[in-house]
Design an enzyme around this catalytic site. Sequence first.
Site, PDB file in Angstrom:
ATOM      1  N   SER A  66       0.798  -1.236   0.000  1.00  0.00           N
ATOM      2  CA  SER A  66       0.000   0.000   0.000  1.00  0.00           C
ATOM      3  C   SER A  66       0.823   1.275   0.000  1.00  0.00           C
ATOM      4  O   SER A  66       0.257   2.372  -0.070  1.00  0.00           O
ATOM      5  CB  SER A  66      -0.946   0.008   1.209  1.00  0.00           C
ATOM      6  OG  SER A  66      -1.998  -0.908   1.013  1.00  0.00           O
ATOM      7  N   LYS A  69       0.022   3.890  -2.588  1.00  0.00           N
ATOM      8  CA  LYS A  69      -1.070   4.849  -2.442  1.00  0.00           C
ATOM      9  C   LYS A  69      -0.544   6.282  -2.266  1.00  0.00           C
ATOM     10  O   LYS A  69      -1.285   7.238  -2.491  1.00  0.00           O
ATOM     11  CB  LYS A  69      -1.962   4.456  -1.257  1.00  0.00           C
ATOM     12  CG  LYS A  69      -2.745   3.174  -1.525  1.00  0.00           C
ATOM     13  CD  LYS A  69      -3.394   2.612  -0.270  1.00  0.00           C
ATOM     14  CE  LYS A  69      -4.113   1.297  -0.599  1.00  0.00           C
ATOM     15  NZ  LYS A  69      -4.544   0.584   0.603  1.00  0.00           N
ATOM     16  N   SER A 130      -5.573   3.579   4.601  1.00  0.00           N
ATOM     17  CA  SER A 130      -5.109   2.549   3.652  1.00  0.00           C
ATOM     18  C   SER A 130      -6.267   1.723   3.091  1.00  0.00           C
ATOM     19  O   SER A 130      -6.170   0.503   2.935  1.00  0.00           O
ATOM     20  CB  SER A 130      -4.066   1.635   4.303  1.00  0.00           C
ATOM     21  OG  SER A 130      -3.183   1.131   3.340  1.00  0.00           O
ATOM     22  N   GLU A 166      -5.259  -2.680  -6.322  1.00  0.00           N
ATOM     23  CA  GLU A 166      -5.459  -3.523  -5.138  1.00  0.00           C
ATOM     24  C   GLU A 166      -6.239  -4.801  -5.459  1.00  0.00           C
ATOM     25  O   GLU A 166      -5.875  -5.882  -5.000  1.00  0.00           O
ATOM     26  CB  GLU A 166      -6.170  -2.735  -4.033  1.00  0.00           C
ATOM     27  CG  GLU A 166      -5.285  -1.744  -3.308  1.00  0.00           C
ATOM     28  CD  GLU A 166      -4.306  -2.411  -2.358  1.00  0.00           C
ATOM     29  OE1 GLU A 166      -4.317  -3.653  -2.235  1.00  0.00           O
ATOM     30  OE2 GLU A 166      -3.506  -1.676  -1.733  1.00  0.00           O
TER      31      GLU A 166
END
Length: 297
Positions: A66, A69, A130, A166
Site C-alpha cells: 500500500s 497509495k 489505507s 489492489e
Amino acid sequence: MKALSVSSLLFSILFSTSVFAQNAALKTKLETISKGIDGKVGVAVMDLKSRETLILNEKHKFPMQSVFKFPLAMAVLDLVDKKKLSLDQKVHITKKDYFAKTHSPMRDKYPDGEVDVTVGELLAYSVSTSDNIACDILFRLAGGTKAVNDYVHGSGVKNIAIVANEEEMHSGWEPQYKNWCEPGAMLQLLDIFYQGKKLSKTSTDFLWKILIDGPTGLKRIKGELPTNITVAHKTGTSGANEHGMMGGLNDVGIMKLPNGKNIAIVVYISDTHAKSEEAELVIAKTAKAVADHYSTK
C-alpha cells in the site's frame, strides 16, 4: 582567492573526518538492525536540506504494497491542480465498486454503497486508513495504473513500477511483486513531494495532513520515536503465504525533528518469515537510530 589558514584547513579536515565517521557508524548500526530478521531489508535516508543520503540494498526491487497509495495520491492531486478533478467533486459509490476480503473502512461505513463520496474523502480513506477500495476508485479516476506509473516516471523517478491495482493484487500471491520500488526511488519521490516540485502548496498541504493523520503502522516509523517528532508516512503490508512468509511490510515518510531537520526515510522488508511485530520492530529501531543520529548533528 584568500588562502585558508593552517588552523582553518585543519578544522575542515577534522570536521569532514568526523562526519564521515558518524555516517559510517550509522550505516553499521542500520545494517546490524536489519540482520535481526530474515528476508531482505532496504533502507534509504536523506537529510532534505543537506542532501546527505544513505541507502542499504539500493538495487533490490521491493514490493510496495500500500505504499503505492502515496504516489497515487500525488497523481490524483496533480489532476486536481490541473482542474481535471476537484477535492469536493462527488463520486457515486455502488456495491459494484466493492470487492471481498479486503481492508476498507469506507465499505464498513457504507456497506450497501449507493453513497456520494468526495475525491478528498477518497484520498483520506486511501492514504490515512489505507482503504483498498477507495484506492482502486482513485486509480479509475486517475486513468489507471499506467497513467499513475507514467506520472511518477515523468517526475524523474524511474526505478519504480505501478502495474496492478489492489483488486488485482488480491487475486494471488505473485501480483504483489509487480508493484516494486527501489529504496532510493521512493526517497526521490518523498524529496520531490517535500520540495513542492510537482504539486501546488494547497495540494502539498492536503497530502501532508492525511499522511500525518493516518492511524496505521503506529509501531513502525513512529514506534520508538518521542511524541515531539512529527511523522508523515505511508505503510504497506502483505499477508503471509502457506510457508509463513510475508511478501512485504513497509513504511516510508518524512520525520520533522525538533532541531528543525527534516529527514526522509524509507524502510522496506520483503520475503521474511518474521512475525509482524518483529518486522515492525526493525522499522521502529531503524527510524529511532536515524532520528537519534540527525538530532545530535
